[in-house]
Each structure stands twice: as structure tokens, then as C-alpha cells.
Write an enzyme that holds these catalytic residues in place. Structure first.
Site, PDB file in Angstrom:
ATOM      1  CG  ASP A   1      -2.052  -1.025   0.956  1.00  0.00           C
ATOM      2  OD1 ASP A   1      -1.821  -2.220   1.219  1.00  0.00           O
ATOM      3  OD2 ASP A   1      -3.106  -0.626   0.427  1.00  0.00           O
TER       4      ASP A   1
ATOM      5  CG  ASN B   1       0.601  -5.814   1.642  1.00  0.00           C
ATOM      6  OD1 ASN B   1      -0.093  -5.214   0.821  1.00  0.00           O
ATOM      7  ND2 ASN B   1       0.568  -7.125   1.745  1.00  0.00           N
TER       8      ASN B   1
END
Ligand code: MRU
Length: 341
Positions: free
Chosen positions: A225, A235
Site C-alpha cells: 500500500d 501492506n
């Protein structure tokens, strides 16, 4: 099939809250509708959020009395995936030129995502071949959350690499973590692997490190992310435990994400804002109450894997071998990898 697109002056997306039971299109014609869809994860996954953000700016310009306010609210709908803010900012740079220019930029971001995911499939496959060799027995991959076409536009990041391996007859098995609390692995990744016809099995999240220790996977592939300048990677929560297990087991741990997920303005993982989601998601399972009514919960949607646990970062434009002391600063982005025809 596209996860998200612009159709007849509105945004249409696959409503991921309904999968795998139902695959339905959700149509959004207001920015507030889009913000709600992002918050409840009807559209999710960093690359798809980037496209949603850019298309959302087009929607704001077309429908809002005060587009600037709507754009600010959209940008803040979820904090961790840098792609959302990036997509919003990229499209918002064209607001003064008017709606057609904003939409043109948003559609270019949509199309670019497809090309980026194809390139990551190539670079990821090349990396795994270099790390593991090519002895014909096939590669076993462990993965968490959903990083497939549903998290992007058509093809995914980490799961895009799995798809490329499968298309080339080189995937022995994918092991997919269920990904509590919202089950993106069980609901979405299993659905995608099944549609690909890829061999896979589900595992509960807590089995991941143990199965790595017992030699059940040759590599762990995750998406991201936000990747900080030093390589620390945010993440889906559970990624960090897999990275620890992979290091202990001597299994390569690889992050696969587009360049748009690299955030050189954030020095390290310590500065990444991690989304806190409602306790309700932990104490229930798809509306079934699990815990006593007065149970509280902590619900971080993501965790941060320190860069020293990451073997390599694969983007659409480079492979950065952190295990060889390469860094995001020392390996500049290059051209995209072409898919063999
Ligand atoms: O909360 P989600 O489902 O949006 O979380 C998604 C992830 O953590 C993905 O691994 C990440 O966004 C990369 S998607 C290619």
C-alpha cells in the site's frame, strides 16, 4: 473484465463486498457515494484506489458545487495506500483545464495500470527464475490479502506474477492466507485463482509462518500500500508475520507493487499512517457475532514490514534487490518489461 471503469458519465466497479457469492456492478454518480464505497471496501487494493481517486476527481468536477472540498474528502477516504492520494492529485492538477482534461488524465491512469501490471508479471517471473532456478517442478507461492485483478484494473501485482507463472505452466501451487478480518484472501484471491484455473489451497493466517518452516512454499509474494524511501513496506496486516517466518525459513520474501506505490517523500515505515478500522470487523465474521457483546478490539488494517526482511522489491520498472544492499535510491526506474507475444 475491468474492476473499475468510467461508463456513461459515472464510475462502475465490481462491488467486492458481495464476492464470491455475487459478482455485481456498483454504479456511482456522486463523490460521497464513491467515498462510501472506498471506506466499506467495495473498491479496494492500492492500484484500484489510485484509479478510483482519479476518476473520482472527474466526478467531482462534473457534479459538485464545490469540487475542491469534495476532492479533499475523497483524498482522505483511506490513509495508508499512497495510490489514492496520488491518483487524486494527478487528476486534480488538470481541474483548471476543465472536465475533459481531468477525465483524460484519469483514463490514462486506468490504462497505465494495465500496462504496469503486465510488466510486473514479467519482472516478477524473471526475479523468481533467478532466485529459484528453472528445474521444471514448478514454483509454490504463499500470498496474503488480494493483489489480483480485483485490486487493480485487469491484472494484479503479486497475484499478477502468480497468474503469469500459471500461464507459463510454472506454478505448482498458490497458498492463499484467508486474511482476517475481512477475508480478502478467502473471498477474493480464491475467487480469482479459481477463475484462472490455477492450483491453490487456502490456509488460515496463523498457519503461514509454520508452513514456511515446514517447506510448503518456495517464495512469499505480497503487494504493498505504501513503500517508504528506505524500502519499509506497508501492506495488509499479517505481512510482517510472514516476513519473519520467511526469514527464519530462508524463503525469499518479495514485494510486488507499481512505481506509484513507492513514496520517496516518506523516509521510513515509522512515518506511514496505518488505517485503524472498526472493532466491529474483528468481533464479527460477516455479520456473525464471534466475541461477547462487550468485547473491544484493535483493528489495524495494515502492518509494516521492515526493509531488512525483504528480499526484493519488484515494480513495473525495476527490481531492487534489498538482499544485495541495493536501495530504491541506488536503482533508478527503467523501462517496462515487454510481455512475450
Ligand atoms: O484493505 P485492502 O483490501 O485495500 O488491502 C489491500 C492490500 O493490502 C493489498 O495487498 C495492497 O493494496 C496491494 S493490492 C495490489
Amino acid at each position: 473484465m475491468r474492476t473499475i471503469d468510467w461508463v456513461d458519465d459515472g464510475i462502475e466497479l465490481i462491488d467486492q463486498t458481495l464476492l464470491p457469492e455475487r459478482c455485481e456492478t456498483l454504479r456511482l454518480e456522486t463523490v460521497d457515494g464513491l467515498i462510501g464505497a472506498i471506506r466499506r471496501l467495495s473498491v479496494r487494493g492500492a492500484p484500484a484506489l489510485g484509479v478510483a481517486g482519479a476518476l473520482g476527481v472527474a466526478l467531482a468536477v462534473a457534479t459538485e458545487r464545490d469540487p475542491a472540498d469534495a476532492i479533499t474528502r475523497l483524498r482522505a477516504a483511506r490513509p495508508t495506500a499512497v495510490n489514492l492520494a496520488w491518483g487524486v492529485d494527478e487528476a486534480a492538477r488538470h481541474v483548471a483545464e476543465g472536465f475533459p482534461a481531468v477525465l483524460r488524465r484519469a483514463l490514462a491512469i486506468r490504462d497505465d495500470d494495465i500496462a504496469a501490471c503486465r510488466s510486473m508479471g514479467e519482472y516478477g517471473t524473471a526475479l523468481l527464475t533467478g532466485l529459484l532456478g528453472e528445474d521444471g517442478t514448478g514454483i509454490r507461492i504463499m500470498t496474503v490479502c488480494n493483489t489480483g485483478g480485483l485490486a487493480a484494473v485487469e491484472r494484479g501485482t503479486a497475484l499478477g506474477v502468480v497468474q503469469t507463472l500459471h500461464e507459463r505452466g510454472r506454478l505448482a501451487e498458490a497458498l492463499a492466507l484467508e486474511t482476517r478480518p475481512l477475508l480478502q484472501g478467502a473471498r477474493l484471491t480464491a475467487w480469482e485463482l479459481g477463475r484462472m484455473g490455477a492450483p491453490y489451497r487456502m490456509i488460515v493466517d496463523s498457519a503461514g509462518p509454520f508452513l514456511l518452516a515446514r517447506g510448503h512454499a518456495d517464495a512469499v509474494l505480497i503487494g504493498a500500500d505504501r513503500i517508504a524511501a528506505n524500502g519499509d513496506t506497508a501492506n495488509k496486516v499479517g505481512s510482517y508475520a510472514l516476513a519473519l517466518g520467511a526469514r527464519r525459513a530462508g524463503v525469499p520474501f518479495v514485494v510486488v507493487a507499481p512505481e506509484t506505490t513507492v513514496d520517496m517523500a516518506t523516509p521510513s515505515g515509522a512515518e506511514i499512517a496505518i488505517e485503524d478500522r472498526p472493532a466491529e470487523e474483528v468481533v464479527t465474521l460477516r455479520e456473525l457475532r464471534l466475541a461477547p457483546h462487550d468485547a473491544g478490539a484493535i483493528n489495524p488494517a495494515f502492518d509494516v514490514t521492515p526493509h531488512d526482511l525483504i528480499t526484493a522489491i519488484v515494480t513495473d520498472r525495476r527490481i531492487v534487490r534489498l538482499d544485495r544492499a541495493e536501495t530504491l535510491a541506488s536503482v533508478p526506474p527503467g523501462p517496462r518489461a515487454a510481455m512475450p507475444s
